[in-house]
Design a protein around this motif. Structure first.
Motif, PDB file in Angstrom:
ATOM      1  N   GLY A  16       0.818  -1.201   0.000  1.00  0.00           N
ATOM      2  CA  GLY A  16       0.000   0.000   0.000  1.00  0.00           C
ATOM      3  C   GLY A  16       0.854   1.255   0.000  1.00  0.00           C
ATOM      4  O   GLY A  16       2.066   1.211   0.233  1.00  0.00           O
ATOM      5  N   ASN A  17       0.219   2.412  -0.251  1.00  0.00           N
ATOM      6  CA  ASN A  17       0.984   3.657  -0.279  1.00  0.00           C
ATOM      7  C   ASN A  17       0.487   4.633   0.782  1.00  0.00           C
ATOM      8  O   ASN A  17      -0.401   4.336   1.564  1.00  0.00           O
ATOM      9  CB  ASN A  17       0.961   4.294  -1.668  1.00  0.00           C
ATOM     10  CG  ASN A  17      -0.440   4.615  -2.154  1.00  0.00           C
ATOM     11  OD1 ASN A  17      -1.368   4.807  -1.386  1.00  0.00           O
ATOM     12  ND2 ASN A  17      -0.597   4.658  -3.480  1.00  0.00           N
ATOM     13  N   GLN A  18       1.137   5.785   0.825  1.00  0.00           N
ATOM     14  CA  GLN A  18       0.875   6.844   1.807  1.00  0.00           C
ATOM     15  C   GLN A  18       1.176   6.382   3.238  1.00  0.00           C
ATOM     16  O   GLN A  18       0.551   6.831   4.200  1.00  0.00           O
ATOM     17  CB  GLN A  18      -0.577   7.333   1.699  1.00  0.00           C
ATOM     18  CG  GLN A  18      -0.928   7.866   0.320  1.00  0.00           C
ATOM     19  CD  GLN A  18      -2.381   8.276   0.204  1.00  0.00           C
ATOM     20  OE1 GLN A  18      -2.860   9.046   1.029  1.00  0.00           O
ATOM     21  NE2 GLN A  18      -3.068   7.774  -0.804  1.00  0.00           N
ATOM     22  N   ASN A  19       2.144   5.486   3.366  1.00  0.00           N
ATOM     23  CA  ASN A  19       2.562   4.999   4.679  1.00  0.00           C
ATOM     24  C   ASN A  19       3.904   5.604   5.060  1.00  0.00           C
ATOM     25  O   ASN A  19       4.688   6.017   4.210  1.00  0.00           O
ATOM     26  CB  ASN A  19       2.669   3.474   4.661  1.00  0.00           C
ATOM     27  CG  ASN A  19       1.354   2.812   4.307  1.00  0.00           C
ATOM     28  OD1 ASN A  19       0.396   2.898   5.055  1.00  0.00           O
ATOM     29  ND2 ASN A  19       1.297   2.171   3.150  1.00  0.00           N
ATOM     30  N   ARG A  20       4.193   5.621   6.373  1.00  0.00           N
ATOM     31  CA  ARG A  20       5.423   6.213   6.878  1.00  0.00           C
ATOM     32  C   ARG A  20       6.141   5.201   7.761  1.00  0.00           C
ATOM     33  O   ARG A  20       5.562   4.683   8.713  1.00  0.00           O
ATOM     34  CB  ARG A  20       5.100   7.477   7.679  1.00  0.00           C
ATOM     35  CG  ARG A  20       4.422   8.590   6.874  1.00  0.00           C
ATOM     36  CD  ARG A  20       3.349   9.298   7.662  1.00  0.00           C
ATOM     37  NE  ARG A  20       2.232   8.416   7.953  1.00  0.00           N
ATOM     38  CZ  ARG A  20       1.355   8.637   8.936  1.00  0.00           C
ATOM     39  NH1 ARG A  20       1.479   9.675   9.723  1.00  0.00           N
ATOM     40  NH2 ARG A  20       0.348   7.791   9.131  1.00  0.00           N
TER      41      ARG A  20
END
Length: 357
Positions: A172-176
């Motif tokens: 997934g994306n938009q992860n930190r």
């Protein structure tokens, strides 16, 4: 509601195979608009032992749930903790192992098969947690999740002996990811994870098996918004794996910079300086420094002892740059290159590389 300060142990002979010791909610059953039907739950200092027949904990459609501090999840069959949908699960100061930390998979002839932590949702937090035995340490399939201080290793640091093993697997994306530790293994980014993710302040080291290790980028489109910076690689590197050998990716507004390496230094940007005497041709090879064997942007600075020479930058060939001057020059040419091209919404469209003088 709180459940903790105790133990749940599966009976290896009678526990339903592939079930969970503790389940909150039912996956897919929540009709609340935000998908969070179970709220304000706490599981401190809980010991779960799956006895190699059961998984640990499954959390479905919750809001405001804390796992830990002090959780210990051992001998799980498929998952240590699985988080499905919902929001704001916070897992803090927990330990997880498919086996005990001194188990020798090679000696017992049974490869690892489980995932210690799997996130299938958005806005969840995994903090200060250790995975010491599993096939996949932490898998993130959602968005806007925050992972900090997570350390994934394997008994005897043998994870690389198993081709499907991954300390971190991100889809997934938009992860930190902040301050995470790849200990003798791989962190793999693929699918939508190749855009809008940040991995910073991490550490990688200590592979006991002779195989590539570090961070792997699997795919042919990188970005926009992939950021990997300010990490320490003590043996491994950042490795791009295209869909077919030699295929160059499309790299858009991504930054892989300011990392330190003990070997195999790799970046999406690089700078070289070349000093020559009475030269008209200046050649730069960045192939050993760039993660991606391509150059999209070139910046050039020329310091000349005398005169006002002009120079022309020829179109880059893969990861090399050739510059010519209109007269013999004694001086220093400095070239900065970037494999990433500007985002088309932020910059005018270009048919070739961007040059800055």
């Amino acid at each position: 509601m709180g459940i903790g300060f105790g133990s749940l142990v599966a009976d290896a002979k009678s526990f339903p195979p592939e079930s969970f010791l503790l389940v909150v909610g039912t996956s897919g059953s929540c009709k609340f608009p935000q998908g969070s039907c179970n709220m304000d739950l706490n599981f401190p200092e809980l010991f779960l032992d799956g006895s190699h027949v059961a998984s640990g904990m499954q959390i479905n459609n919750v809001m405001g749930t804390t796992i830990g501090p002090g959780g210990y999840f051992l001998n799980f069959s498929s998952y240590g903790v699985q988080i499905n949908q919902g929001h704001e699960v916070m897992m803090d100061r927990c330990w997880l192992g498919e086996t005990n930390f001194d188990f020798n998979y090679a000696k017992h002839g049974s490869p690892p098969k489980s995932t210690a932590i799997q996130i299938n949702g958005n806005d969840h937090y995994i903090l200060n947690t250790v995975v010491f035995s599993s096939l996949i340490g932490l898998e993130v399939n959602g968005a806007a999740d925050y992972i900090t201080g997570v350390h994934v290793w394997s008994p005897l640091n043998q994870a690389l002996a198993f081709k499907d093993s991954m300390a971190f697997h991100v889809n997934g994306n938009q992860n930190r990811f902040n301050g995470c530790y790849i200990d003798g293994g791989r962190a793999v980014f693929e699918q939508s994870a190749l855009s809008y993710n940040t991995w910073t302040n991490g550490f990688e080291c200590c592979a006991a098996v002779d195989a590539p290790h570090g961070i792997f980028l699997r795919g042919d489109r990188i970005g926009p918004g992939l950021e990997i910076f300010s990490n320490i690689f003590a043996g491994g590197s950042i490795i791009h794996e295209p869909s077919s050998p030699g295929k160059l990716p499309t790299v858009v507004e991504s930054r892989i910079t300011d990392n330190s390496f003990s070997s195999a230094w790799q970046s999406s940007q690089a700078t070289q300086s070349l000093t020559q005497v009475l030269a008209v041709s200046w050649n730069f090879d960045f192939c050993t420094e760039l993660v991606f064997a391509q150059i999209s942007r070139v910046s050039v600075s020329l310091q000349s002892e005398v005169g006002f020479p002009r120079h022309a930058v020829r179109p880059p060939q893969n990861c090399t740059v050739w510059i010519e001057t209109d007269m013999p020059v004694t001086g220093t040419m400095t070239v900065h290159v970037d494999s990433s091209q500007p985002h088309p919404q932020a910059q005018p469209q270009h048919t070739g590389p961007v040059y800055t003088v």
